[in-house]
Design a protein around this motif. Structure first.
Motif, PDB file in Angstrom:
ATOM      1  N   UNK A   1      46.316  32.403  39.738  1.00 11.44           N
ATOM      2  CA  UNK A   1      46.025  33.093  38.475  1.00 11.44           C
ATOM      3  C   UNK A   1      44.824  32.458  37.785  1.00 11.44           C
ATOM      4  N   UNK A   2      44.806  31.136  37.747  1.00 11.40           N
ATOM      5  CA  UNK A   2      43.711  30.440  37.073  1.00 11.40           C
ATOM      6  C   UNK A   2      42.379  30.730  37.751  1.00 11.40           C
ATOM      7  N   UNK A   3      42.362  30.688  39.068  1.00 15.13           N
ATOM      8  CA  UNK A   3      41.109  30.915  39.790  1.00 15.13           C
ATOM      9  C   UNK A   3      40.620  32.349  39.634  1.00 15.13           C
ATOM     10  N   UNK A   4      41.518  33.299  39.845  1.00 17.55           N
ATOM     11  CA  UNK A   4      41.115  34.697  39.753  1.00 17.55           C
ATOM     12  C   UNK A   4      40.711  35.059  38.328  1.00 17.55           C
ATOM     13  N   UNK A   5      41.415  34.500  37.353  1.00 14.74           N
ATOM     14  CA  UNK A   5      41.102  34.809  35.968  1.00 14.74           C
ATOM     15  C   UNK A   5      39.763  34.278  35.520  1.00 14.74           C
ATOM     16  N   UNK A   6      39.304  33.191  36.139  1.00 13.31           N
ATOM     17  CA  UNK A   6      38.031  32.569  35.752  1.00 13.31           C
ATOM     18  C   UNK A   6      36.881  32.952  36.670  1.00 13.31           C
ATOM     19  N   UNK A   7      37.141  33.765  37.667  1.00 12.71           N
ATOM     20  CA  UNK A   7      36.141  34.080  38.684  1.00 12.71           C
ATOM     21  C   UNK A   7      35.282  35.257  38.230  1.00 12.71           C
ATOM     22  N   UNK A   8      33.998  35.067  37.969  1.00  9.81           N
ATOM     23  CA  UNK A   8      33.148  36.162  37.493  1.00  9.81           C
ATOM     24  C   UNK A   8      32.873  37.224  38.558  1.00  9.81           C
ATOM     25  N   UNK A   9      33.226  36.937  39.808  1.00  9.11           N
ATOM     26  CA  UNK A   9      32.972  37.895  40.890  1.00  9.11           C
ATOM     27  C   UNK A   9      34.011  38.998  40.950  1.00  9.11           C
ATOM     28  N   UNK A  10      35.116  38.845  40.193  1.00 12.64           N
ATOM     29  CA  UNK A  10      36.227  39.782  40.326  1.00 12.64           C
ATOM     30  C   UNK A  10      36.744  40.223  38.968  1.00 12.64           C
ATOM     31  N   UNK A  11      37.504  41.305  38.997  1.00  9.25           N
ATOM     32  CA  UNK A  11      38.294  41.741  37.847  1.00  9.25           C
ATOM     33  C   UNK A  11      39.710  41.935  38.358  1.00  9.25           C
ATOM     34  N   UNK A  12      40.685  41.345  37.672  1.00 12.42           N
ATOM     35  CA  UNK A  12      42.044  41.307  38.224  1.00 12.42           C
ATOM     36  C   UNK A  12      43.090  41.723  37.200  1.00 12.42           C
ATOM     37  N   UNK A  13      44.195  42.206  37.715  1.00 18.18           N
ATOM     38  CA  UNK A  13      45.370  42.461  36.900  1.00 18.18           C
ATOM     39  C   UNK A  13      46.600  42.183  37.761  1.00 18.18           C
TER      40      UNK A  13
END
Length: 232
Positions: free
Chosen positions: A198-210
């Motif tokens: 969650x932390x990585x995906x939430x801070x990753x500017x390459x992606x948008x996640x839910x």
């Protein structure tokens, strides 16, 4: 902090609602039913995706016109069959599992489903197999489904993005675990792995996640859906 862990027996409607939806949206499917039965006879753990979740995976793959799919965590090939059905005749799905016995069952199930020509099952530690895919230029993959050991989920996520392109979808299973992800100080490696994801995906500017919580015959859990929005 006291974390409430949900008991799926608290709501008897969960199974009934799943059955109602499945009765309307799913048809009898001998190949999928045979895959579940063969997996059960082989002693595989019953941790495959639920039928409605399997169809969701197929519809997501169809919606984006996927031609290349990567699955991390094969088990008996149940989700593999759903995903492979979304591919065109010349599409390709590579699925990875560390357990050779599971892979043998999966290959048989995939063959019975008539999908052996689209699916390659690779055996080995995924953190060793994934770099090989990069070396082979096997990607970019249009959809990546992550459903393997949870402690390694952050690393699997990193590789999923690396092997993707702008517009690729990454789907991660079991991201709620009956609410256990709320335990910030947990020593459970599964929880820690998911929280790091969650932390990585939430801070990753390459992606948008839910992520969505799910309830049903698989209990209280959830799926994360990640869209790659820039070239990795």
């Amino acid at each position: 902090m006291t974390i409430k862990i949900w008991d799926r027996t608290q709501d008897a409607n969960w199974d009934a609602i799943d059955e109602y939806i499945a009765g309307n949206f799913l048809k009898d499917d001998p190949a999928l039913e045979a895959a579940l039965e063969a997996s059960k006879k082989a002693g595989l753990p019953p941790i495959h995706v639920a039928p409605l979740q399997g169809k969701l995976l197929m519809l997501l793959a169809m919606a984006i016109g996927a031609r290349k799919i990567l699955e991390i965590g094969t088990l008996g090939g149940y989700s593999t069959i759903w995903l492979a059905r979304a591919l065109p005749e010349d599409g390709r799905l590579i699925t990875l599992d560390a357990n050779a016995d599971y892979a043998e069952v999966a290959r048989a199930n995939i063959t019975i489903a008539g999908l052996a020509g689209r699916v390659e099952v690779r055996v080995g530690n995924a953190l060793e197999t994934l770099p090989q895919l990069e070396t082979e230029s096997a990607g970019p993959f249009d959809l990546v489904f992550i459903d393997a050991d949870k402690p390694s989920t952050p690393q699997y996520y990193d590789w999923a993005v690396r092997l993707s392109r702008r517009g690729s979808l990454i789907v991660v299973d079991n991201v709620v675990r009956e609410g256990a992800i709320l335990a910030a100080q947990s020593d459970n490696p599964h929880v820690r792995g998911l929280r790091e994801f969650y932390a990585r995906a939430g801070a990753d500017p390459r992606v948008s996640a839910t992520a969505l919580q799910t309830v049903g015959n698989k209990g209280h859990d959830g799926l994360a859906i990640v869209l790659v929005i820039s070239e990795p």
